[in-house]
Design a protein around this motif. Structure first.
Motif, PDB file in Angstrom:
ATOM      1  N   ARG A  65      -8.233  -4.720   7.729  1.00  0.00           N
ATOM      2  CA  ARG A  65      -7.699  -4.649   9.059  1.00  0.00           C
ATOM      3  C   ARG A  65      -8.720  -4.966  10.126  1.00  0.00           C
ATOM      4  NH1 ARG A  65      -3.879   0.878   9.147  1.00  0.00           N
ATOM      5  NH2 ARG A  65      -3.074   0.373   6.867  1.00  0.00           N
TER       6      ARG A  65
ATOM      7  N   GLN B 215      -6.817   1.403  -0.440  1.00  0.00           N
ATOM      8  CA  GLN B 215      -5.674   2.644  -0.361  1.00  0.00           C
ATOM      9  C   GLN B 215      -4.955   2.659  -1.675  1.00  0.00           C
ATOM     10  OE1 GLN B 215      -2.332   1.012   2.233  1.00  0.00           O
ATOM     11  NE2 GLN B 215      -3.253   2.182   4.055  1.00  0.00           N
TER      12      GLN B 215
ATOM     13  N   PHE C 208       6.422   6.285  10.144  1.00  0.00           N
ATOM     14  CA  PHE C 208       6.056   4.931   9.501  1.00  0.00           C
ATOM     15  C   PHE C 208       7.368   3.998   9.292  1.00  0.00           C
ATOM     16  CE2 PHE C 208       3.180   7.899   7.741  1.00  0.00           C
ATOM     17  CZ  PHE C 208       2.109   7.436   7.813  1.00  0.00           C
TER      18      PHE C 208
ATOM     19  N   PHE D  28       3.974   7.478  -0.621  1.00  0.00           N
ATOM     20  CA  PHE D  28       2.749   7.911  -0.178  1.00  0.00           C
ATOM     21  C   PHE D  28       1.785   7.033   0.135  1.00  0.00           C
ATOM     22  CE2 PHE D  28       2.993   9.442  -4.482  1.00  0.00           C
ATOM     23  CZ  PHE D  28       1.755   9.079  -4.821  1.00  0.00           C
ATOM     24  N   GLY D  29       0.934   7.092   1.087  1.00  0.00           N
ATOM     25  CA  GLY D  29      -0.291   6.328   0.790  1.00  0.00           C
ATOM     26  C   GLY D  29      -1.520   7.169   1.477  1.00  0.00           C
TER      27      GLY D  29
ATOM     28  N   GLU E 180      -1.241   3.803  -3.083  1.00  0.00           N
ATOM     29  CA  GLU E 180      -0.049   3.986  -2.608  1.00  0.00           C
ATOM     30  C   GLU E 180       0.874   4.587  -3.837  1.00  0.00           C
ATOM     31  OE1 GLU E 180       1.557   2.187   0.555  1.00  0.00           O
ATOM     32  OE2 GLU E 180       3.714   2.078   0.082  1.00  0.00           O
TER      33      GLU E 180
ATOM     34  N   PHE F 113       8.531   2.126   7.141  1.00  0.00           N
ATOM     35  CA  PHE F 113       9.302   1.878   5.730  1.00  0.00           C
ATOM     36  C   PHE F 113       9.647   3.347   5.267  1.00  0.00           C
ATOM     37  CE2 PHE F 113       4.931   2.666   4.696  1.00  0.00           C
ATOM     38  CZ  PHE F 113       4.217   1.886   5.811  1.00  0.00           C
TER      39      PHE F 113
ATOM     40  N   GLN G   6      -2.173  -3.292   4.091  1.00  0.00           N
ATOM     41  CA  GLN G   6      -1.799  -1.886   2.971  1.00  0.00           C
ATOM     42  C   GLN G   6      -1.311  -2.439   1.777  1.00  0.00           C
ATOM     43  OE1 GLN G   6       1.585  -0.391   5.492  1.00  0.00           O
ATOM     44  NE2 GLN G   6       2.534  -2.378   5.574  1.00  0.00           N
TER      45      GLN G   6
ATOM     46  N   ALA H  26       3.332   9.892   4.322  1.00  0.00           N
ATOM     47  CA  ALA H  26       4.275   9.751   3.274  1.00  0.00           C
ATOM     48  C   ALA H  26       5.804   9.713   3.717  1.00  0.00           C
ATOM     49  CB  ALA H  26       4.040  10.925   2.143  1.00  0.00           C
TER      50      ALA H  26
ATOM     51  N   SER I 195       1.288  -1.332   0.582  1.00  0.00           N
ATOM     52  CA  SER I 195       2.741  -1.224   0.479  1.00  0.00           C
ATOM     53  C   SER I 195       3.616  -2.447   0.107  1.00  0.00           C
ATOM     54  CB  SER I 195       3.244  -0.773   1.987  1.00  0.00           C
ATOM     55  OG  SER I 195       2.548   0.397   2.355  1.00  0.00           O
TER      56      SER I 195
HETATM   57  N1  PHE Z   1       0.776   2.112   4.268  1.00  0.00           N
HETATM   58  C1  PHE Z   1       0.643   3.348   5.169  1.00  0.00           C
HETATM   59  C2  PHE Z   1      -0.478   2.959   6.016  1.00  0.00           C
HETATM   60  O1  PHE Z   1      -1.168   2.139   5.848  1.00  0.00           O
HETATM   61  C3  PHE Z   1       0.696   4.277   4.395  1.00  0.00           C
HETATM   62  C4  PHE Z   1       1.736   5.046   3.930  1.00  0.00           C
HETATM   63  C5  PHE Z   1       2.229   4.572   2.690  1.00  0.00           C
HETATM   64  C6  PHE Z   1       2.775   5.842   4.623  1.00  0.00           C
HETATM   65  C7  PHE Z   1       3.551   4.846   1.972  1.00  0.00           C
HETATM   66  C8  PHE Z   1       3.983   6.096   4.090  1.00  0.00           C
HETATM   67  C9  PHE Z   1       4.255   5.670   2.801  1.00  0.00           C
HETATM   68  O2  PHE Z   1      -0.458   3.514   7.139  1.00  0.00           O
END
Ligand code: PHE
Length: 344
Positions: free
Chosen positions: A198, A212, A252, A310-311, A214, A254, A170, A287, A172
């Motif tokens: 992945r 992605q 999620f 958010f992503g 983010e 985080f 990700q 998110a 993130s």
């Molecule tokens: N990184 C998360 C994912 O791949 C998506 C996400 C990013 C969710 C930021 C919430 C906040 O699933």
């Protein structure tokens, strides 16, 4: 003899008149004025003439030779001039002809969508942050509140390179890296686009490598309503002003609380169609409010600072926006597919 010469002259001049090429003229010259030609032949017989006749015939013969030579010359010049004119006519450039079009490429549809999303967030004051694709376990998981052995790690099947290194699953980890660089001081307002990996089997909706984008905002007094406002603006700009958004509770590691955002279907406006699977809503992104553990681990005081993240997957957004039915099209480099996204 003079009659004979006169006849030869007329014959030669006629042939010169009819000649069509320099080669014809050369042939005529050889034929009439050459050593074996009829004029020379006639002149050879001059010995038989009387002393009075000889100079007269001689002068006449010279006159005829001159006449033929001049005529040959004139015709040569005319033919040469014609040849030059023909060549010029052939080589002249028609400046009114349209030029040959140069084949121009176009942005890959995925690149185009990512740039569109980037521009949108840049206009809202975000900056773009990037990070490595080969990531440590710490930034990809631990710093995001996913300690070793956490069951939520299973949500993202990973390509590990060593025990500690993996291809990021990700974008993130860029959150964690960027927050660290701020040394506990806000505001942070970034988006981080990039490739992620992945261990999925590729099919119409899965790709082992995808993109992605983010987003992360950390500051004092950042609230869920701020998140909602940003996401709603994004949804309307990307999918049309009349779009409504809906937040559903989700999970999620985080973020807490976590949500998933749906937009009202842009195809059927909520009536139900195949794109929204007859629900009227389309899932767009995940998110939530940044988990206090994540803030603390990155050096922020979670009592003072809050944030949202958010992503989203640009492939999914591009697929929805352009009606693309297979994610593999983005990565197969088929020109028949790619050329359809040429802007006029
Ligand atoms: N990184 C998360 C994912 O791949 C998506 C996400 C990013 C969710 C930021 C919430 C906040 O699933």
């Amino acid at each position: 003899m003079q009659d004979r010469l006169q006849a030869l002259k007329e014959e030669a001049l006629l042939k010169i008149e009819q000649a069509e090429s320099l080669k014809d003229l050369q042939d005529i010259k050889v034929a009439y004025l050459g050593k074996k030609g009829p004029i020379t032949e006639v002149l050879k017989g001059m010995g038989k003439l009387s002393a009075e006749e000889r100079p007269v015939v001689g002068a006449f013969a010279n006159e005829i030779r001159d006449a033929i030579t001049t005529s040959l010359q004139e015709k040569t010049e005319r033919l040469e001039a014609q040849a030059i004119e023909a060549k010029l006519a052939q080589e002249s450039i028609d400046v009114t002809l349209p030029g040959r079009p140069i084949a121009k490429g176009n942005a890959h549809p995925l690149t185009a969508v990512i740039e569109e999303i980037e521009d949108l967030f840049l206009s809202m004051g975000f900056t773009v942050a990037e990070g490595p694709e080969v990531e440590t376990d710490y930034y990809n998981f631990e710093a995001l509140n996913l300690p070793k052995g956490h069951p939520a790690r299973d949500m993202q099947d990973s390509f590990f390179i060593t025990d500690d290194l993996l291809l990021r699953t990700q974008t993130s980890p860029v959150q964690a890296r960027t927050m660290e660089k701020h040394h506990g001081k806000g505001p942070v307002k970034i988006i981080s686009p990039g490739k992620v990996y992945r261990r999925d089997d590729d099919d119409a909706t899965h790709s082992h490598q995808f993109m992605q984008i983010e987003g992360l905002v950390v500051d004092e007094n950042v609230r869920m309503s701020d998140l909602k406002g940003v996401l709603e603006t994004f949804a309307k700009k990307m999918f049309g002003e009349e779009r409504k958004i809906r937040l559903r509770p989700s999970f999620f590691p985080f973020t807490e609380p976590s949500v998933e955002m749906d937009i009202s279907c842009f195809k059927c406006s909520g009536k139900g169609c195949s794109i929204c699977k007859h629900t009227g809503w389309i899932e767009i992104l995940g998110a939530g409010m940044v988990h206090p553990n994540v803030l603390e681990m990155a050096g922020f005081d979670a009592k003072k600072y809050t944030g949202f993240a958010f992503g989203m997957g640009p492939e999914r957004i591009a697929m929805l926006k352009y009606g693309i039915d297979d994610i593999r099209h983005f990565y197969s480099n088929d020109l028949r597919f790619l050329k359809q996204f040429k802007k006029a």
